[in-house]
Design an enzyme around this catalytic site. Sequence first.
Site, PDB file in Angstrom:
ATOM      1  N   ASN A  15       4.704 -33.562  91.579  1.00 60.84           N
ATOM      2  CA  ASN A  15       4.463 -32.605  90.496  1.00 60.84           C
ATOM      3  C   ASN A  15       4.434 -33.418  89.196  1.00 60.84           C
ATOM      4  OD1 ASN A  15       4.514 -30.642  88.552  1.00 60.84           O
ATOM      5  ND2 ASN A  15       6.272 -29.544  89.372  1.00 60.84           N
ATOM      6  N   ARG A  96       1.082 -30.605  93.159  1.00 55.29           N
ATOM      7  CA  ARG A  96       1.025 -29.341  92.420  1.00 55.29           C
ATOM      8  C   ARG A  96      -0.004 -29.522  91.304  1.00 55.29           C
ATOM      9  NH1 ARG A  96       4.265 -27.522  87.301  1.00 55.29           N
ATOM     10  NH2 ARG A  96       3.531 -25.393  87.191  1.00 55.29           N
ATOM     11  N   HIS A 185       2.329 -19.672  88.271  1.00 56.73           N
ATOM     12  CA  HIS A 185       3.459 -19.471  89.197  1.00 56.73           C
ATOM     13  C   HIS A 185       2.987 -18.899  90.537  1.00 56.73           C
ATOM     14  CE1 HIS A 185       6.487 -18.993  85.622  1.00 56.73           C
ATOM     15  NE2 HIS A 185       6.479 -20.242  86.063  1.00 56.73           N
ATOM     16  N   ARG A 246       8.891 -19.582  74.923  1.00 57.56           N
ATOM     17  CA  ARG A 246       7.572 -18.967  74.678  1.00 57.56           C
ATOM     18  C   ARG A 246       7.741 -17.484  74.351  1.00 57.56           C
ATOM     19  NH1 ARG A 246       5.531 -20.921  80.158  1.00 57.56           N
ATOM     20  NH2 ARG A 246       5.465 -23.171  79.890  1.00 57.56           N
ATOM     21  N   ASP A 288      18.526 -21.393  76.971  1.00 58.73           N
ATOM     22  CA  ASP A 288      19.164 -21.417  78.280  1.00 58.73           C
ATOM     23  C   ASP A 288      19.922 -20.107  78.524  1.00 58.73           C
ATOM     24  OD1 ASP A 288      20.234 -23.757  80.377  1.00 58.73           O
ATOM     25  OD2 ASP A 288      21.597 -22.063  80.101  1.00 58.73           O
ATOM     26  N   GLU A 394       8.745 -23.829  95.950  1.00 60.51           N
ATOM     27  CA  GLU A 394       7.341 -24.208  95.779  1.00 60.51           C
ATOM     28  C   GLU A 394       7.005 -25.504  96.509  1.00 60.51           C
ATOM     29  OE1 GLU A 394       8.510 -23.295  91.783  1.00 60.51           O
ATOM     30  OE2 GLU A 394       6.444 -22.822  91.298  1.00 60.51           O
TER      31      GLU A 394
HETATM   32  P1  AMP Z   1      14.150 -22.703  86.097  1.00 60.63           P
HETATM   33  O1  AMP Z   1      13.152 -22.932  84.996  1.00 60.63           O
HETATM   34  O2  AMP Z   1      13.625 -21.880  87.225  1.00 60.63           O
HETATM   35  O3  AMP Z   1      14.852 -23.963  86.543  1.00 60.63           O
HETATM   36  O4  AMP Z   1      15.328 -21.796  85.448  1.00 60.63           O
HETATM   37  C1  AMP Z   1      16.054 -22.228  84.333  1.00 60.63           C
HETATM   38  C2  AMP Z   1      16.818 -21.040  83.756  1.00 60.63           C
HETATM   39  O5  AMP Z   1      17.702 -20.509  84.761  1.00 60.63           O
HETATM   40  C3  AMP Z   1      17.678 -21.395  82.551  1.00 60.63           C
HETATM   41  O6  AMP Z   1      17.524 -20.411  81.535  1.00 60.63           O
HETATM   42  C4  AMP Z   1      19.087 -21.339  83.118  1.00 60.63           C
HETATM   43  O7  AMP Z   1      20.053 -21.012  82.148  1.00 60.63           O
HETATM   44  C5  AMP Z   1      18.936 -20.216  84.135  1.00 60.63           C
HETATM   45  N1  AMP Z   1      20.067 -20.221  85.061  1.00 60.63           N
HETATM   46  C6  AMP Z   1      20.367 -21.133  86.010  1.00 60.63           C
HETATM   47  N2  AMP Z   1      21.546 -20.815  86.600  1.00 60.63           N
HETATM   48  C7  AMP Z   1      22.003 -19.689  85.998  1.00 60.63           C
HETATM   49  C8  AMP Z   1      23.167 -18.871  86.141  1.00 60.63           C
HETATM   50  N3  AMP Z   1      24.096 -19.155  87.028  1.00 60.63           N
HETATM   51  N4  AMP Z   1      23.269 -17.779  85.354  1.00 60.63           N
HETATM   52  C9  AMP Z   1      22.327 -17.469  84.443  1.00 60.63           C
HETATM   53  N5  AMP Z   1      21.210 -18.209  84.268  1.00 60.63           N
HETATM   54  C10 AMP Z   1      21.057 -19.301  85.019  1.00 60.63           C
END
Ligand code: AMP
Length: 421
Positions: A15, A96, A185, A246, A288, A394
């Site tokens: 990727n 990807r 996605h 975004r 986050d 994925e």
């Molecule tokens: P991704 O882009 O799929 O890796 O997802 C990242 C997002 O998932 C970030 O906003 C993280 O804060 C959120 N995330 C991961 N673990 C948790 C959790 N235990 N509780 C709330 N959000 C989470």
Amino acid sequence: MPDKRANSGQVLVLNCGSSSLKFALIDPRNGDASLGGLGDALGHSAPTVSWNIGGEKHSAPLKEGAKHTEVIEFVVNHILSGQGTLLQAISAIGHRVVHGGEKFSHSVRINDQVIRAIQDCVALAPLHNPAHLQGIEAATKAFPGLPQVAVFDTAFHQTMPRQAYIYALPYELYTEHGIRRYGMHGTSHRFVSERAAAILGKASTDVNIISAHLGNGASIAAIQAGKSVDTSMGLTPLEGLVMGTRCGDIDPGLLLHLGVRLDYCLKEINDLLNKKSGLLGISQLSNDCRALEQAASEGHQGAQLALEIFCYRLAKYIASYHGVLSKVDALVFTGGIGENSAFIRENVVSRLGGLGYQTNQARNLEKRFGAEGHIESATNGAPSPTILVIPTNEEWVIARDAAQIIEGDNSTPSAQSTGGG
Ligand code: AMP
């Protein structure tokens, strides 16, 4: 001595981003990863590579300015060379690829024609497609003769009907410049909708699913009888849900306002919408979700507002997709937030009481950190529609497609026009 046959048929999944390269060695039969890693800060002064093999984490610096080629060489010469037969076990490479435009409705084996078609889509994904092409070139050098397969984020959404993908703009922008909604996605939406069908004990062609992929990037798809019929991302990944940085849906008149009234230049508008908006922009704290949940629980008003808007917008999309699909067999949550945040799931579902949705609190709390299954309440007089949490994978889809295509089971060997869907 490792058993060569046990390892055979592994797929190296790549990727490639503009300054990063994620790699994984995946068994397409079960999705097991014998290696996973990341080349980071590529093209910069201090690039690094980090990897996880056999449960052990490692990292190393790369030489200044190293790019995708050097990461792949490092994987071959330093990581895999000491791993018995693992290198020989690689039978294909799966890439990807973010944008396949209207040219690809399936994964394809990479040849010169496919490379040209990915180049043709550079205008639609100027940050991603050039990086994918670099990755393909680097992999061709490192593994001459090994088959390579491209798996497109856009391909799954090529089944959308034109009412879902044409913008209400002058039609020649579509016919002459390809300006339409493509969606992204797709690999994840496809994986979780197939998995949802399996959990429900049905064929994917027999179920309608609303799939919410909620990560730092987020999108939702309406899937009818296994086919995407609408999704929230558009020409670019900016459209739709509120995301980490975004903005998602906004009034396009706002762009004129920013440019004409507030003197923003295009670069500033681009940065504002892609990098400074979403959860980060509203909260003024973080993109986050975990950090925002923590801050919100401690009373941070920006964090509370950001999460409220995130959930409200998502609930609105879910409700509207009930109007798109004649019946809905399951609502699926996936992605980092969808898989892990019981708080967000509960908040979204609580806004959908009018459609009968209700979570079971204990199940909702249980389904985190890789756990899969139902979270709807079954006890209420009228049971809730099905709600599933399904960890996405994925890389496994990419490995499976690559293996199937090289075995010739599902081969679509050349760039194929879908003629506008
Ligand atoms: P991704 O882009 O799929 O890796 O997802 C990242 C997002 O998932 C970030 O906003 C993280 O804060 C959120 N995330 C991961 N673990 C948790 C959790 N235990 N509780 C709330 N959000 C989470």
